[in-house]
Structure formats: structure tokens, C-alpha cells
Design an enzyme around this catalytic site. Sequence first.
Site: not given
Ligand SMILES: [Zn+2]
Length: 358
Positions: A132, A245, A163, A116, A182, A161
Amino acid sequence: MSNVITAREAEELLRKGEQPPAGAILTPSARDLLLGHTKPAFKATGKAPAIVATGKKTSGPSIPDYEFKWTPGADPKTPAEIERFFNSPALQVLKERICDIGRRLWQREYTDGNGGNITIRVGDNLALCTPTLICKGFMKPEDMCLVDLDGDQLAGTRVRTSEAKTHFGIMKRQPACKSCVHAHPPHATAFAIANVDIPSCLIPEAEVFLGKIGVAKYQTPGTPANADEVGEVGKIHQAVLMQNHGVIVWGKDVEDAYWKMENIDSYCRTVWIATGLGGGLHRFTGGQAKELIDLRQKLGMPDPRAGLKECELCDSAEFRPGTVSAQPAKDSAPADPQIEAVVQQITEQILKQMTNSK
Ligand SMILES: [Zn+2]
């Protein structure tokens, strides 16, 4: 010495761009000032970036409004300005809010391990994000990172992170997206890995608050290809299922985005339970769906179905659950004794062969 911060002291902190000391207790009016619920008596002056964390307070019931507003064209530029902004009381409030949302994600088992990530846009080209390799349940404000919308880190001691770039894929395309969350909530993620479209026209609140759920094709997490794919889908869908995912949702603030995470997983969980009851799913009509989509439009939320005809709205009528548990009808005929005997005979033979082959 007292560690209680009064409204007057909170104003002084805001004026100096400082944070309350660790462990300080805030009076309600001091807290309102630092959260931006009330305006300080002094006028913001010249140079410092005009950053205001807003939160409207009304007499009647209202949904939380923590949208962060910044002055366009006034992002901090020099390392000193960036550091000062990163450590400002306004950003401290947002960092605490990210920690709160992280804890709620983890408590509801939407994340596991270091899964997440959360972002809040705080400037034309600035966002706060989670680092991260951290469990979302136990983050501290000092763990947060400040990055630009290309993902380059500007402040913070931990590494951001990877992402975050996926979130920025949406933020760059959709200005109303001020925060992304997320996670991998199991029920919605199950639809994403089973490659099953989430059916619509089942629960009114989902139509209003989630809108049409988007599906982004699988791409390796953290890659530019994933950012582009999710960005294109997220531009018109506030809740996006990422194939194989998880889920990414967005809103005007982090609470607003997070609510959509709860909404989508509860919705998928309810649909999953309902399919197991064996009675099929009862849908409301396209006309009724249109009323809900209109309501969503009035609330200022995008929905790609806005221009569709009523007959096109409930588009997943082909949805068939994989497993149905059904009780036999009360008046169904008793089992045929001859067939029962054959089944029994075959079962015995199979068991015998299995025992012999050991
Ligand atoms: Zn993920």
C-alpha cells in the site's frame, strides 16, 4: 573478484534456493536458467515446494509466456518454508517483473500518486502483491508482499495493498486468472465515471484480446462487497470497468494482464477521438464479430458472448457520444444576416447589463 554468474553457478544457486548477489551480471544461459526458460540439469528433490517459473522458448515468434506454475497441494506452510519461498530466485524474478509493470503503468500515466496495484498468484492459496501507499513507478523487489487469498499477510516488510482482496475476488472464482493489474487509466476511467458503456464492434483486436468488457457496479474500494462484485464480473470478463473508480484486468501472467490495460485505454482513447470527428462510428457486423469471438475462444480466453446469436453481438448500437464536432457542409447556406443582427443585439444587451450590475 568477478561478479559474473555462469550457468553452472546459477544451477548451484537454484539447488540451494538462493538468489544471485545484488549487482551480479548473469550470462545469457544463467539468466535463462534463473528465469525458468531452460531446465537445470539436476532433479528437484523432495521437500521443498516444487515451484517453477516457466517461460517457453520457441524458434518462431511467440507472445511472452511467464505463467507461474506451482504444484497443487504443496504451498509452503511453516514460517521457515514461507520465508524461504518468499526469498527464492523464482519469486525474485516475479518481484522484478511486478516492478517493471509498475514502472510501465506509471510512465503511461495509468496511475498517479500511490494508485494502482498488481498481484500474481503463486500457489493454491498464495499471491505476491504490491504494498500500500507506494508509487508504482519506483518500486523495488524488496517492497513486495506475500499474502494468502484472504489477504492475510505472510511475508514482506511493507503492508500489502487493501485492494488485493478485489483481485482475489476474481482469482477465487476464475482459476485461469493468475495475475491482476488494477489502475486508473484516464480514458477508460472516463467511461467508468460518465457511466457510458464502451461500444463494441469497432476494432478487431479489442474483440479478440479484451473480449466483452465487463462493468462492475460501484462499491467502496477494498471492501468485501467490492471483491464480490468485481469477482462475479471478472469471472467471465478479462477486462472490467469499475464504476467511478478505474479498471481491473487479468491474464495468465502479469505481462498478459498488463497488455489488456494498454489495450483498454488505447481503445477508449481511440473511440473518444473518433466520436469527435462527427462522422458517426462505423461498426463491423455481428457475423464479423462472431469470427473474432471464435478466435478468442480458440486462444482459450473466456467471453460471455460465445453463445449469443450474431444479431445480438454488437449490442451497443445506441451508443451516442456526448459531444460531436462537425464541420458545416461545403454547400450549406450562408448565415441569415437578419438572424446574425438579432444575435449581435442580444449579445450587446447582455454585456451591457453585466457591466451595469458590477
Ligand atoms: Zn483503485
